[in-house]
Design a protein around this motif. Structure first.
Motif, PDB file in Angstrom:
ATOM      1  N   ARG A   1      58.989  14.437  25.071  1.00 53.16           N
ATOM      2  CA  ARG A   1      58.494  14.812  26.389  1.00 53.16           C
ATOM      3  C   ARG A   1      59.686  14.895  27.330  1.00 53.16           C
ATOM      4  O   ARG A   1      60.504  13.984  27.380  1.00 53.16           O
ATOM      5  CB  ARG A   1      57.510  13.787  26.921  1.00 53.16           C
ATOM      6  CG  ARG A   1      57.023  14.139  28.310  1.00 53.16           C
ATOM      7  CD  ARG A   1      55.986  13.135  28.823  1.00 53.16           C
ATOM      8  NE  ARG A   1      55.610  13.503  30.167  1.00 53.16           N
ATOM      9  CZ  ARG A   1      55.842  12.770  31.249  1.00 53.16           C
ATOM     10  NH1 ARG A   1      56.442  11.600  31.125  1.00 53.16           N
ATOM     11  NH2 ARG A   1      55.485  13.179  32.435  1.00 53.16           N
ATOM     12  N   LEU A   2      59.799  15.991  28.075  1.00 52.88           N
ATOM     13  CA  LEU A   2      60.899  16.199  29.011  1.00 52.88           C
ATOM     14  C   LEU A   2      60.332  16.380  30.413  1.00 52.88           C
ATOM     15  O   LEU A   2      59.330  17.062  30.595  1.00 52.88           O
ATOM     16  CB  LEU A   2      61.672  17.452  28.603  1.00 52.88           C
ATOM     17  CG  LEU A   2      62.881  17.795  29.473  1.00 52.88           C
ATOM     18  CD1 LEU A   2      63.992  18.350  28.611  1.00 52.88           C
ATOM     19  CD2 LEU A   2      62.520  18.786  30.560  1.00 52.88           C
ATOM     20  N   TRP A   3      60.972  15.758  31.409  1.00 53.30           N
ATOM     21  CA  TRP A   3      60.590  15.954  32.801  1.00 53.30           C
ATOM     22  C   TRP A   3      61.812  15.802  33.684  1.00 53.30           C
ATOM     23  O   TRP A   3      62.832  15.302  33.265  1.00 53.30           O
ATOM     24  CB  TRP A   3      59.475  14.997  33.218  1.00 53.30           C
ATOM     25  CG  TRP A   3      59.878  13.556  33.328  1.00 53.30           C
ATOM     26  CD1 TRP A   3      60.248  12.895  34.465  1.00 53.30           C
ATOM     27  CD2 TRP A   3      59.947  12.584  32.277  1.00 53.30           C
ATOM     28  NE1 TRP A   3      60.541  11.574  34.181  1.00 53.30           N
ATOM     29  CE2 TRP A   3      60.369  11.367  32.846  1.00 53.30           C
ATOM     30  CE3 TRP A   3      59.701  12.636  30.906  1.00 53.30           C
ATOM     31  CZ2 TRP A   3      60.534  10.224  32.094  1.00 53.30           C
ATOM     32  CZ3 TRP A   3      59.873  11.483  30.164  1.00 53.30           C
ATOM     33  CH2 TRP A   3      60.278  10.293  30.760  1.00 53.30           C
ATOM     34  N   ARG A   4      61.701  16.272  34.904  1.00 54.25           N
ATOM     35  CA  ARG A   4      62.779  16.138  35.890  1.00 54.25           C
ATOM     36  C   ARG A   4      62.362  15.149  36.970  1.00 54.25           C
ATOM     37  O   ARG A   4      61.256  15.219  37.478  1.00 54.25           O
ATOM     38  CB  ARG A   4      63.097  17.479  36.538  1.00 54.25           C
ATOM     39  CG  ARG A   4      63.746  18.446  35.592  1.00 54.25           C
ATOM     40  CD  ARG A   4      64.204  19.704  36.340  1.00 54.25           C
ATOM     41  NE  ARG A   4      64.654  20.702  35.397  1.00 54.25           N
ATOM     42  CZ  ARG A   4      65.876  20.778  34.908  1.00 54.25           C
ATOM     43  NH1 ARG A   4      66.786  19.910  35.281  1.00 54.25           N
ATOM     44  NH2 ARG A   4      66.203  21.717  34.048  1.00 54.25           N
ATOM     45  N   GLU A   5      63.290  14.262  37.291  1.00 57.35           N
ATOM     46  CA  GLU A   5      63.075  13.316  38.382  1.00 57.35           C
ATOM     47  C   GLU A   5      63.211  14.054  39.712  1.00 57.35           C
ATOM     48  O   GLU A   5      63.683  15.196  39.755  1.00 57.35           O
ATOM     49  CB  GLU A   5      64.100  12.173  38.299  1.00 57.35           C
ATOM     50  CG  GLU A   5      63.980  11.326  37.049  1.00 57.35           C
ATOM     51  CD  GLU A   5      62.767  10.414  37.060  1.00 57.35           C
ATOM     52  OE1 GLU A   5      62.228  10.125  38.153  1.00 57.35           O
ATOM     53  OE2 GLU A   5      62.354   9.988  35.971  1.00 57.35           O
ATOM     54  N   THR A   6      62.860  13.411  40.817  1.00 57.96           N
ATOM     55  CA  THR A   6      62.925  14.016  42.139  1.00 57.96           C
ATOM     56  C   THR A   6      64.302  14.587  42.447  1.00 57.96           C
ATOM     57  O   THR A   6      64.415  15.677  42.985  1.00 57.96           O
ATOM     58  CB  THR A   6      62.519  12.991  43.231  1.00 57.96           C
ATOM     59  OG1 THR A   6      61.231  12.480  42.897  1.00 57.96           O
ATOM     60  CG2 THR A   6      62.495  13.616  44.593  1.00 57.96           C
ATOM     61  N   GLY A   7      65.363  13.907  42.087  1.00 55.81           N
ATOM     62  CA  GLY A   7      66.721  14.369  42.342  1.00 55.81           C
ATOM     63  C   GLY A   7      67.209  15.431  41.375  1.00 55.81           C
ATOM     64  O   GLY A   7      68.349  15.868  41.454  1.00 55.81           O
ATOM     65  N   GLY A   8      66.371  15.851  40.431  1.00 52.64           N
ATOM     66  CA  GLY A   8      66.742  16.878  39.479  1.00 52.64           C
ATOM     67  C   GLY A   8      67.243  16.355  38.147  1.00 52.64           C
ATOM     68  O   GLY A   8      67.490  17.132  37.230  1.00 52.64           O
ATOM     69  N   GLU A   9      67.419  15.025  38.025  1.00 55.28           N
ATOM     70  CA  GLU A   9      67.910  14.468  36.767  1.00 55.28           C
ATOM     71  C   GLU A   9      66.854  14.621  35.671  1.00 55.28           C
ATOM     72  O   GLU A   9      65.667  14.395  35.893  1.00 55.28           O
ATOM     73  CB  GLU A   9      68.255  12.984  36.923  1.00 55.28           C
ATOM     74  CG  GLU A   9      68.868  12.392  35.684  1.00 55.28           C
ATOM     75  CD  GLU A   9      69.295  10.944  35.878  1.00 55.28           C
ATOM     76  OE1 GLU A   9      70.087  10.484  35.059  1.00 55.28           O
ATOM     77  OE2 GLU A   9      68.841  10.287  36.824  1.00 55.28           O
ATOM     78  N   VAL A  10      67.302  15.056  34.520  1.00 57.60           N
ATOM     79  CA  VAL A  10      66.408  15.257  33.382  1.00 57.60           C
ATOM     80  C   VAL A  10      66.199  13.938  32.651  1.00 57.60           C
ATOM     81  O   VAL A  10      67.129  13.177  32.434  1.00 57.60           O
ATOM     82  CB  VAL A  10      66.993  16.310  32.415  1.00 57.60           C
ATOM     83  CG1 VAL A  10      66.170  16.410  31.140  1.00 57.60           C
ATOM     84  CG2 VAL A  10      67.093  17.662  33.089  1.00 57.60           C
TER      85      VAL A  10
END
Length: 68
Positions: free
Chosen positions: A15-24
């Motif tokens: 599962r891949l997602w991006r945090e609020t700051g753009g960090e993967v």
């Protein structure tokens, strides 16, 4: 075909997602025999780490690959 022929030898879920700051962030859950106590979960932050984990999992399931 016997029940052993139908048995899964391994499972991997990525599962891949991006945090609020753009960090993967990537979460990989894997098992080589599907017993609840054998399920492992790792969270990593880079493509190289994911590839290393997937390669290690494949080595566990299929055996190490000899590279020339």
């Amino acid at each position: 075909m016997s029940a052993d022929d139908l048995r899964a030898d391994g499972l991997i879920v990525i599962r891949l997602w991006r945090e609020t700051g753009g960090e993967v962030r990537i979460r990989m859950t894997s098992s080589t025999d599907l017993r609840p106590e054998s399920v492992r979960t790792r969270v990593v932050t880079s493509r190289d780490e994911v590839l290393r984990l997937v390669e290690g999992w494949l080595d566990e399931v299929l055996g190490p690959v000899t590279r020339s």
